[in-house]
Design a protein around this motif. Structure first.
Motif, PDB file in Angstrom:
ATOM      1  N   PHE A 142      -9.537  -6.150   8.879  1.00 31.99           N
ATOM      2  CA  PHE A 142     -10.963  -6.067   8.712  1.00 31.99           C
ATOM      3  C   PHE A 142     -11.261  -4.745   9.061  1.00 31.99           C
ATOM      4  O   PHE A 142     -12.014  -3.907   8.247  1.00 31.99           O
ATOM      5  N   SER A 143     -10.684  -4.025   9.761  1.00 32.43           N
ATOM      6  CA  SER A 143     -10.850  -2.614  10.165  1.00 32.43           C
ATOM      7  C   SER A 143     -10.743  -1.759   9.169  1.00 32.43           C
ATOM      8  O   SER A 143     -11.266  -0.881   8.435  1.00 32.43           O
ATOM      9  N   GLN A 144      -9.389  -1.936   8.688  1.00 29.62           N
ATOM     10  CA  GLN A 144      -8.803  -1.197   7.330  1.00 29.62           C
ATOM     11  C   GLN A 144      -9.688  -1.096   6.148  1.00 29.62           C
ATOM     12  O   GLN A 144     -10.203  -0.467   5.396  1.00 29.62           O
ATOM     13  N   ALA A 172      -6.084  -5.527   0.513  1.00 33.29           N
ATOM     14  CA  ALA A 172      -6.336  -5.724   2.059  1.00 33.29           C
ATOM     15  C   ALA A 172      -7.322  -7.141   2.113  1.00 33.29           C
ATOM     16  O   ALA A 172      -7.066  -7.927   3.024  1.00 33.29           O
ATOM     17  N   TRP A 173      -8.144  -7.473   1.132  1.00 29.74           N
ATOM     18  CA  TRP A 173      -8.987  -8.547   1.105  1.00 29.74           C
ATOM     19  C   TRP A 173      -7.999  -9.822   0.809  1.00 29.74           C
ATOM     20  O   TRP A 173      -8.261 -11.077   1.594  1.00 29.74           O
ATOM     21  N   PHE A 184       0.942  -1.243   0.088  1.00 28.13           N
ATOM     22  CA  PHE A 184       0.075  -0.040  -0.032  1.00 28.13           C
ATOM     23  C   PHE A 184       0.782   1.351  -0.248  1.00 28.13           C
ATOM     24  O   PHE A 184       0.631   2.168  -0.670  1.00 28.13           O
ATOM     25  N   GLY A 185       1.892   1.333   0.730  1.00 29.11           N
ATOM     26  CA  GLY A 185       2.793   2.354   0.959  1.00 29.11           C
ATOM     27  C   GLY A 185       3.384   2.530  -0.513  1.00 29.11           C
ATOM     28  O   GLY A 185       3.711   3.672  -1.080  1.00 29.11           O
ATOM     29  N   LYS A 239      -9.744   1.421  -4.440  1.00 32.54           N
ATOM     30  CA  LYS A 239     -10.075   0.169  -4.822  1.00 32.54           C
ATOM     31  C   LYS A 239      -9.088  -0.862  -4.803  1.00 32.54           C
ATOM     32  O   LYS A 239      -9.046  -2.110  -4.568  1.00 32.54           O
ATOM     33  N   ARG A 240      -7.919  -0.562  -5.534  1.00 36.63           N
ATOM     34  CA  ARG A 240      -6.733  -1.481  -5.432  1.00 36.63           C
ATOM     35  C   ARG A 240      -6.430  -1.680  -3.885  1.00 36.63           C
ATOM     36  O   ARG A 240      -6.008  -3.093  -3.766  1.00 36.63           O
TER      37      ARG A 240
END
Length: 100
Positions: free
Chosen positions: A58-60, A42-43, A10-11, A36-37
């Protein structure tokens, strides 16, 4: 390990979007596309993470989903009129019924 990989990716995604030397229109991701990416990533990390480590992911994921929904709602044109438009329509209909 999956959470670390997700944050690292992500970074890198954010860094590439903001520090790219080639600012061509096709290569710049919109904020919505970036989110969206990140949500997809995350998923994938959630699926790979052990059960006891999934809570923060899950929180993120939920936060990303909420922000995506908000941005998509802002992009859609408003189909409903304002309250004043609704009142004007009602008055026109009422006036048409009494005039006839």
């Amino acid at each position: 390990m999956a959470a670390f990989r997700w944050w690292r990716a992500f970074g890198a995604l954010l860094a590439s979007a903001f520090h790219s030397h080639d600012w061509g229109r096709d290569q710049i991701l919109t904020r919505l596309e970036e989110l969206k990416r990140a949500k997809e990533l995350a998923w994938e990390s959630i699926k790979e993470a052990p059960a006891d480590k999934r809570g923060p992911l899950f929180s993120q994921w939920r936060a990303l989903s909420a922000e995506i929904a908000q941005l998509e709602a802002e992009e859609e044109p408003a189909e409903k009129g304002t309250v004043l438009d609704e009142l004007k329509k009602r008055r026109e209909l009422r006036g048409a019924r009494t005039a006839g």
